[in-house]
Design a protein around this motif. Structure first.
Motif, mmCIF file in Angstrom:
data_model
loop_
_atom_site.group_PDB
_atom_site.id
_atom_site.type_symbol
_atom_site.label_atom_id
_atom_site.label_comp_id
_atom_site.label_asym_id
_atom_site.label_seq_id
_atom_site.Cartn_x
_atom_site.Cartn_y
_atom_site.Cartn_z
ATOM 1 N N TYR A 1 -12.644 4.021 -2.074
ATOM 2 C CA TYR A 1 -13.264 2.967 -1.263
ATOM 3 C C TYR A 1 -13.650 1.728 -2.057
ATOM 4 N N PHE B 1 0.837 -1.202 0.000
ATOM 5 C CA PHE B 1 0.000 0.000 0.000
ATOM 6 C C PHE B 1 0.869 1.248 0.000
ATOM 7 N N CYS C 1 -8.275 -1.298 -7.614
ATOM 8 C CA CYS C 1 -7.750 0.029 -7.295
ATOM 9 C C CYS C 1 -7.513 0.800 -8.594
ATOM 10 N N PRO C 2 -8.135 1.967 -8.737
ATOM 11 C CA PRO C 2 -8.015 2.682 -10.009
ATOM 12 C C PRO C 2 -6.643 3.316 -10.211
ATOM 13 N N CYS D 1 -3.246 7.020 -2.921
ATOM 14 C CA CYS D 1 -4.648 6.614 -2.746
ATOM 15 C C CYS D 1 -5.579 7.800 -2.912
ATOM 16 N N ILE D 2 -6.630 7.619 -3.688
ATOM 17 C CA ILE D 2 -7.581 8.706 -3.899
ATOM 18 C C ILE D 2 -8.867 8.485 -3.099
ATOM 19 N N ALA E 1 -2.191 2.696 -5.759
ATOM 20 C CA ALA E 1 -2.052 2.723 -4.301
ATOM 21 C C ALA E 1 -1.904 1.325 -3.726
ATOM 22 N N LEU E 2 -2.677 0.405 -4.247
ATOM 23 C CA LEU E 2 -2.523 -0.980 -3.824
ATOM 24 C C LEU E 2 -1.805 -1.707 -4.946
HETATM 25 S S1 SF4 Z 1 -9.037 1.230 -4.288
HETATM 26 FE FE1 SF4 Z 1 -7.016 2.230 -4.299
HETATM 27 S S2 SF4 Z 1 -7.444 4.412 -4.501
HETATM 28 FE FE2 SF4 Z 1 -9.371 3.429 -3.965
HETATM 29 S S3 SF4 Z 1 -9.447 3.603 -1.721
HETATM 30 FE FE3 SF4 Z 1 -8.522 1.618 -2.159
HETATM 31 S S4 SF4 Z 1 -6.320 2.020 -2.152
HETATM 32 FE FE4 SF4 Z 1 -7.332 3.991 -2.313
#
Ligand code: SF4
Ligand SMILES: Cc1cc2nc3c(=O)[nH]c(=O)nc-3n(C[C@H](O)[C@H](O)[C@H](O)COP(=O)(O)O)c2cc1C
Ligand code: SF4
Ligand code: SF4
Ligand code: SF4
Ligand code: FES
Ligand code: FES
Lengths: 441, 793, 160
Positions: free
Chosen positions: B158, B149, B204-205, B154-155, B208-209
């Motif tokens: 969720y 992570f 995850c768009p 991260c935006i 971030a992940l």
């Molecule tokens: S999917 Fe990716 S960008 Fe969206 S909340 Fe989770 S870690 Fe953050």
């Protein structure tokens, strides 16, 4: 606990039992307590709602939505239980009136909840009090216990064979849970993230059941409306703005305090007569008319406006929560804007991009600005950011952050210009503030 | 379904276009139907609505503010503007706000090139930064062996939180703090304990992940993407493998699910996503081995194949085919399985062929023989109004099936009836759950069939007579029920279950354990059954085509071990199977058996062999797999390891050394007069079209005896239920095959011999032991034992 | 640290007033904190079980509410409001005074564990500004001198 004040212009309705020991149930009964709910028990639900509609009572939480109309939205039939939820989260900067009601007249709130329940067909009410108001939670607990002991609440209220339960609940520090849908989330034991609307709480609220959410003061007004009659209450204020309101006067006035004045009372009189004017011979610069979420007024605007919802909405602005904060001419408006933004940055729930990122960005920019690191383009950027938050956030907190900021930049742009490029704050010449207290969560 | 009220269509206008869609359709979806893509980050079809990112703001007439298209259901007459200065400015400002705190490290980000934020930034031109404040910084964190992570990227859309909770029912991700301090958090402070599915990474768009397996290995545009089928459990997920050339062949660097068109839709489990990594495990065999002086030593392919072929020929000629045994695989292709049994029967001259049976597919075939539409597809599980599941634990053993069941229950309110000896996790989705004493599954079937006396052995503290009756009554009222069962039900119990389902238009799924165990069964890797569940005794159709065949039933796998122990199994030919480990046989029993093993690794069984032939894994070959439901899918070659050969090629080479007529074994070169390219145009583009056309018409030049498609032609000709559109298959679509419905197996002999693999989410038979990802996850879970309660509730 | 049985029994009673078991979570966290000084890991595990939630979910809730803390604070938590009404009437100076007097900053605790200091948002005492809450007690219309008396009083109380 908090000092009480008085002024001859006051019309004491909601505050009429303040300072009279009415938190004790016996004393409350002596002061016409629980008469209104007994009257309501003899009325049809529609009659109650009509009486409240007639009174022109508008939500005292800040938005000013007509209370009777809100109650009428609740569907008559519902598969799920209906609820009344009292919003006692009072956290809007400048606002400290619900505190007095909860301290001095808790039974009036209970009575108001019961009447609302009878009007919409709810059998349970929750009284949500912000976590910081622990002593008021304790007062409310006792009041509820006493009302149960007397059979006013419970399975057979006032021997009517009807049931109504009222419970207390408390928060734990979050301005955003004052927002009605976040409030429901919090009451359900969750993070205070607002809900998607529609559906509105009156249709789908707590645990999916229709829910009426009202401010403490709104509900505390209801028993008086039933006893004095809706029309009489309405007549106290200008058209569509019934009754009186508790105004919390604070800031640069000689006699701050909570005053109950008729709706439509002139702001000028509030500041100069009731509040005794600005101390230290200074002049009026700005007024926050109803909590920090409202457009600020400059001196001239403030001296020419009346305290009712319509006088403000005519200008595209808001009367707000009753928290009138008076600002004198020796105050730095950049610092003021910064303090407001720090609040919203701290209280943003973080759910949506514009509010979460916008408040953070604005706080940082204003901090730098006030420290003397401002650039000319920052001024427009501040306005740009606020404008791009306005109307686009998930809940009104984002708007609430944008509104005061935009009005400060618009009305006191010269003060921003005076701070530019390393210039110390003109109001704190010797104190170039190097380290501002920064609230981190 | 709950209520099937008629939904009426409404018409709206979007950017001047008329759109008609059912009332209640979300505006963003309605827009899609006319090709208008409203930008979104937090909206994800099938997951709960958030209204958080505000990217989808549009103008709807008569509404005071811009509205989120992802939450507004359409109503008749709505007039919507999705492109205007106002709307564009709103979107641009969201991007600007996001980029304010974004690290802008796209050049080194794994998602670079496939990032939705990057795409939007480009589209709305928000790259010019107004932002001058310090950025939040936080080091990247490793949450598990597979999940990393990077907070600043991260935006907060969720999606990960929802896919893990709503989708996976794991709830391992949450949001901590509030405001600009909000951060996605794992369930154990600084690490994750979860099913490690990687769904959160996939969804995850932004970057971030990221996945432990793929991080910083390459950039998306340096890879080729090959859509193929997962080689682990029997569910048959389509996976997209990112491959890249390397010194030793072609590396697989990434597995994901970018092409959501497969039967698995959004889904992949840890194995499909990461456990391809066994393919380049250092222990992988890359050179043939031959036992010399008691030691396995590397030799050339020529020497190894020659030796194997000659010895097998000697044994066959001296002792007869009945002295030779063949054990096939659950993980080789249909073509290889088919070829292997054909090789056994026509070249080795034996019916002693079997495989590790993990489910009684033959039992199902016997029970549904002659019935139409008796088996359900994997996609059916996604939409069926009701499902009965007896036995098995799909969450562990059939992750896709479990996902489809969960999603169907969540989105369509499907009813799930569950009977199991354990309180398996799917009980949380169950309408009714009946916990049985172990081994009573058959009794339940009797009870369902009306035998009330069977209730006596089913009741317990939580299951009363009434509970059982209600269970049965509700099932009886279901139409279009899907009945799914595990290895707990076999033989006559399956027959009884099919009888119960007959009145309900029920369709069946029998759950077997490995990627192509259904294929092994359908292709006749049985001592008593030929391809398509045809009894060996009445194999006219096949003997007409192949020549004389042994007609007596051969030895089963355990019987072969028995024969070996008694010194009666002179040779054993193994393809991708490890019976020593799976059945716990005594290795000493095989002391006097000549063993040839086609294998990826030197397994417990392969170490006993005289000849070990390094085989290609299913990621390194083409062909077809049939999943446990009977969905036939195309396998495409993705990786390439120097030194190995496909099992198909190895069998053909060994047969050739035995003196067999290869043209009879593999019908190549003959049947169709191949177009050798004479008709091709000069441009490659045309050449490609030409190839597609040939393939579609079954006219590819089958110039090689190693071309599995040549065998597929024969399979489709000889195995009823396997015919179907080749073009469709080549296009990457699955085809439901009905070999079981067309079975001519005749009565069984009661010897079912099922040994379930009991794999978990993190194991996959012998292969799984060579996956570093699976091993590290298992290690990690041993170090931090998973809290059962929290995992379960 | 865990909460007392009495408090737990009180929670069980209150939980009956709601249709779902998690509803009373926020007050339970706050009252638990009041009893033992913070929301301990034990409390989190206990309340997770009591409400049928994962511990992660309980932590997510805790981290949302600014009054809740997962580390102990001083015996007296001095919360100085510096929001607008208070700021206009000297809250910044008051907060600076507290910092100097206690020798600690925002969200810090004195080495003897007696005081914690926190700058907080509006506490509903705007008309009596500047205001401070020490634990749950309000102190209003403060000056640095009055503040000293408040702190002194705390010390005295602690000695008793
Ligand atoms: S999917 Fe990716 S960008 Fe969206 S909340 Fe989770 S870690 Fe953050
Ligand atoms: C961010 C935010 C905070 C709010 N806080 C409060 C509050 O503390 N008390 C309150 O009564 N209303 C508050 N409101 C208004 C409520 O959402 C709601 O309108 C009100 O409780 C309705 O009651 P009323 O109609 O009686 O005013 C808040 C609104 C927002 C957007
Ligand atoms: S505007 Fe958005 S981030 Fe701000 S409080 Fe409302 S939902 Fe939360
Ligand atoms: S890997 Fe799967 S189970 Fe683990 S957190 Fe991500 S979505 Fe949840
Ligand atoms: S569910 Fe089965 S087929 Fe799908 S990815 Fe997992 S192991 Fe592979
Ligand atoms: S997609 Fe609509 S708000 Fe995020
Ligand atoms: S601003 Fe300090 S108490 Fe309201």
């Amino acid at each position: 606990m908090a000092d009480l004040v008085s002024h001859p212009d006051e019309v004491r309705i909601v505050s009429k039992r303040f300072g009279k020991g009415a938190a004790e149930i016996e004393q409350y009964l002596k002061l016409d307590g629980y008469k209104a709910v007994q009257k309501a028990l003899r009325m049809q639900p529609d009659e109650i709602i009509n009486e409240v509609k007639t009174s022109n009572l508008r939500g005292r939480g800040g938005a000013g939505f007509p209370t009777g109309m809100k109650w009428a939205f609740v569907p008559k039939e519902s598969a799920k239980p209906k609820y009344i939820l009292v919003n006692g989260d009072e956290s809007e900067p400048g606002t400290c009136k619900d505190r007095l009601i909860l301290e001095h007249d808790p039974h009036a709130v209970i009575e108001g909840v019961m009447i609302a329940g009878l009007a919409v067909g709810a059998k349970v009410g929750y009284i949500y009090i912000r976590g910081e108001y622990r002593y008021l939670v304790d007062i409310m607990r006792k009041a509820l216990d006493d009302a149960y002991a007397k059979g006013f609440l419970g399975k057979n209220i006032f021997g009517s064979g009807r049931q109504f339960d009222a419970y207390w609940h408390t928060g734990a520090g979050a301005y955003e849970v004052g927002e009605e849908s976040a409030l429901m989330e919090s009451l359900e034991g969750k993070r205070g993230i607002p809900r998607i609307r529609p559906p509105f709480p009156a249709v789908v609220g707590l645990w999916g059941g229709p829910t009426v959410i009202n401010n403490v003061e709104s509900l505390a007004s209801v028993p008086h409306i039933l006893l004095m009659g809706g029309q009489k209450f309405a007549d106290l204020g200008p058209p569509r703005n019934g009754g009186t309101r508790l105004f919390c006067l604070s800031g640069h006035v000689n006699k701050p305090g909570v005053y109950e004045l008729p709706m439509g009372y002139p702001m000028k009189k509030l500041i100069y007569d009731v509040g005794g004017g600005i101390p230290n011979g200074r002049k009026l610069k700005a007024v926050v008319p109803g909590g920090s979420s409202t457009f600020l007024l400059n001196a001239e605007e403030a001296e020419n406006i009346n305290l009712d919802f319509d006088s403000f909405s005519k200008r595209g602005e808001f009367l707000g929560s009753g928290g009138v904060v008076v600002v004198d001419d020796q105050t730095c408006m950049v610092k003021f804007a910064l303090r407001i933004m720090k609040f919203y940055q701290h209280e943003s729930c973080g759910w949506c991009i514009p509010c979460r990122e916008g408040t953070d960005w604005l706080k940082k920019t204003l901090t730098r600005f006030h420290n003397g690191g401002g650039l000319k383009k920052d001024i427009d950027n501040i306005k740009y950011l606020a404008q791009n938050m306005l109307g686009r956030t998930f809940c009104p907190l984002g708007d609430a952050a944008a509104i005061p900021t935009m009005s400060i930049v618009d009305k006191w742009r010269d003060e921003f210009e005076a701070h530019l490029e390393g210039k110390p704050c003109p109001f704190e010449p010797e104190a170039v503030i190097t380290e501002l207290p920064v609230l981190s969560h | 379904m709950a209520d099937q009220k008629e939904v009426k269509n409404v018409s709206i206008t979007v950017d001047g276009k008329q759109v008609t869609a059912p009332a209640g359709t979300l505006l963003i979806e309605a827009c899609k139907t006319v090709g208008i893509e409203v930008p979104s980050f937090c909206y994800y079809p099938g997951l709960s609505l958030q209204a958080a990112c505000r990217m989808c703001l549009v103008r709807i007439e008569k509404m005071p503010k811009l509205q989120t298209a992802c939450t507004v259901p359409i109503t008749d007459g709505m007039v919507v503007t999705t492109e205007s200065d106002e709307v564009r400015q709103a979107r641009k400002s969201m991007i600007e706000l996001l980029l304010g705190n974004h690290p802008l490290d796209c050049p080194v980000c794994d998602a670079g090139g496939e990032c939705e934020l990057q795409d939007m930034t480009f589209k709305y031109g928000a790259a010019e930064s107004r932002y001058m404040e310090g950025k939040l910084h936080k080091d990247e964190q490793q949450w598990s062996p597979v999940v990393y992570f990077d907070r600043p990227r991260c935006i907060l859309c969720y999606r990960c939180v929802r896919v893990c909770g709503e989708g996976m029912d794991v709830w391992a991700l949450g949001v901590q703090n509030r405001g600009s301090g909000s951060v996605i958090a794992p369930n154990r402070d600084d690490h994750l304990e979860c099913e490690e599915c990687g769904m959160c990474i996939d969804i995850c768009p932004v970057g971030a992940l990221t996945s432990g397996a793929y991080r910083y290995k390459t950039r998306p545009w340096e890879m080729n993407h090959i859509g193929t089928i997962c080689t682990h459990c029997g569910d048959g997920c389509k996976t997209t493998l990112g491959v890249r050339r390397s010194d030793t062949g072609t590396d697989i660097v990434r597995g994901d699910n970018r092409d959501k068109s497969g039967i698995n839709g959004d889904f992949l489990c840890i194995k499909g996503r990461y456990a391809f990594d066994y393919f380049d495990h250092p222990a992988r065999l890359k050179q043939p081995l031959l036992r010399k002086n008691g030691q396995l030593v590397p030799v050339s392919w020529e020497e190894a194949v020659d030796h194997a072929g000659k010895r097998l020929r000697e044994i066959r000629d001296s002792k007869g085919g009945q002295a030779i045994g063949v054990i096939g695989s659950n993980r080789t292709t249909n073509e290889e399985n088919y070829l292997l049994q054909k090789f056994a029967r026509t070249v080795l001259g034996t019916n002693n062929i079997d495989h590790h049976r993990t489910a009684d597919f033959a039992g199902l075939a016997r029970a549904i023989a002659g019935k139409e539409n008796a088996t359900a597809t994997m996609r059916d599980v996604f939409t069926a109004p009701a499902i009965l599941l007896i036995g098995n634990d799909p969450t562990e053993q059939h992750p896709l099936l479990a996902w489809n069941i969960r999603t169907n229950v969540r989105l369509n309110q499907a009813k799930l009836y569950l009977a199991n000896a354990n309180p398996i996790k799917l009980r949380r989705q169950a309408t009714r759950f009946v916990q049985l004493a172990p081994g009573r599954e058959g009794k339940l079937v009797s009870f369902l069939n009306g035998d009330d006396a069977a209730a006596g052995s089913l009741t317990n503290a939580t299951v009363s007579n009434d509970v059982l009756k209600q269970f049965r009554d509700e099932l009886r009222s279901q139409q279009n029920l899907i009945i799914i069962f595990g290895s707990e039900l076999q033989g006559t119990d399956i027959a009884a279950l099919v009888k119960f389902g007959a009145g309900l238009k029920a369709k069946f799924i029998c759950l077997g354990d490995y990627a192509n165990s259904r294929g092994a069964a359908d292709m006749g890797v049985y001592p008593d059954l030929l391809p398509g569940y045809n009894a060996v005794a009445s194999a006219v159709k096949f003997s007409e085509e192949w020549g004389p065949l042994p007609s007596a039933k051969g030895l089963s796998l355990t019987e072969m071990a028995q024969a070996a122990r008694q010194g009666q199994l002179a040779a054993l030919y193994l393809v991708g199977s490890n019976p020593i480990a799976d059945y716990d046989f005594d290795p000493a029993a095989f002391r006097n058996t000549f063993i040839v093993a086609q294998e990826l690794f030197l397994t417990e069984t392969a170490t006993l062999a005289e000849v070990v032939l390094p085989a290609a894994s299913a990621y390194e070959k083409s062909g077809t797999f049939t999943n446990t439901c009977g969905d036939l899918q195309l396998l495409k070659k993705a990786g390439d390891i120097t030194g190995v050969k496909t099992d198909f090629e190895i069998i053909v080479r060994v047969a050739e050394r035995m003196g067999a007529d290869i043209r009879k074994l593999v019908p190549f070169g003959g049947a169709t007069r191949a177009d050798m390219g004479q008709s091709r145009g000069a441009q490659s583009g045309e050449a490609d079209r030409h190839a597609v056309w040939l393939a579609a018409n079954g006219m590819e030049p089958r110039m090689s005896p190693f071309d599995p498609m040549a065998i597929l032609d024969e399979i489709q000709r000889l195995v009823p239920g396997y015919e179907g559109s080749r073009l469709n298959l080549l296009a990457g679509n699955e085809q439901h095959v009905t070999a079981a419905e067309h079975s001519a197996a005749g009565p069984g002999d009661g010897l079912v011999q099922i040994v379930p693999s009991n794999d978990t989410l993190f194991t996959s038979g012998t292969l799984g032991r060579y996956s570093n990802t699976l091993n590290s996850v298992i290690e990690n879970h041993r170090a931090n034992p998973v809290d059962q309660e929290v995992m379960a509730d | 640290m865990a909460i007392s049985e009495k408090l737990d029994a009180f929670f069980s009673e209150k939980m009956k007033e709601y249709p779902t078991s998690r509803s009373f979570l926020v007050p339970m966290l706050l009252y638990s904190q009041d009893e033992i000084g913070y929301v301990s890991d034990e409390v989190i595990a206990h309340l997770a079980k009591k409400t049928g939630l994962t511990e992660l979910e309980v932590r997510n809730v805790i981290s949302y509410y600014s009054m809740l803390r997962t580390k102990p604070a001083g015996r007296y938590n001095v919360q100085v409001c510096t929001n607008i009404s208070c700021q206009l009437r000297g809250a910044d100076e008051l907060f600076a005074h507290c910092k100097k007097k206690l020798g600690i900053g925002h969200k810090q605790t004195t080495p003897d564990g007696m005081f914690s200091l926190e700058e907080v948002e509006c506490i509903g005492a705007c008309s009596w500004a500047p205001a401070v809450q020490v634990n749950y007690d309000f102190h209003e219309n403060l000056t640095p001198q009055k503040m000293d008396a408040v702190l002194e009083n705390c010390r005295k109380k602690a000695k008793q």
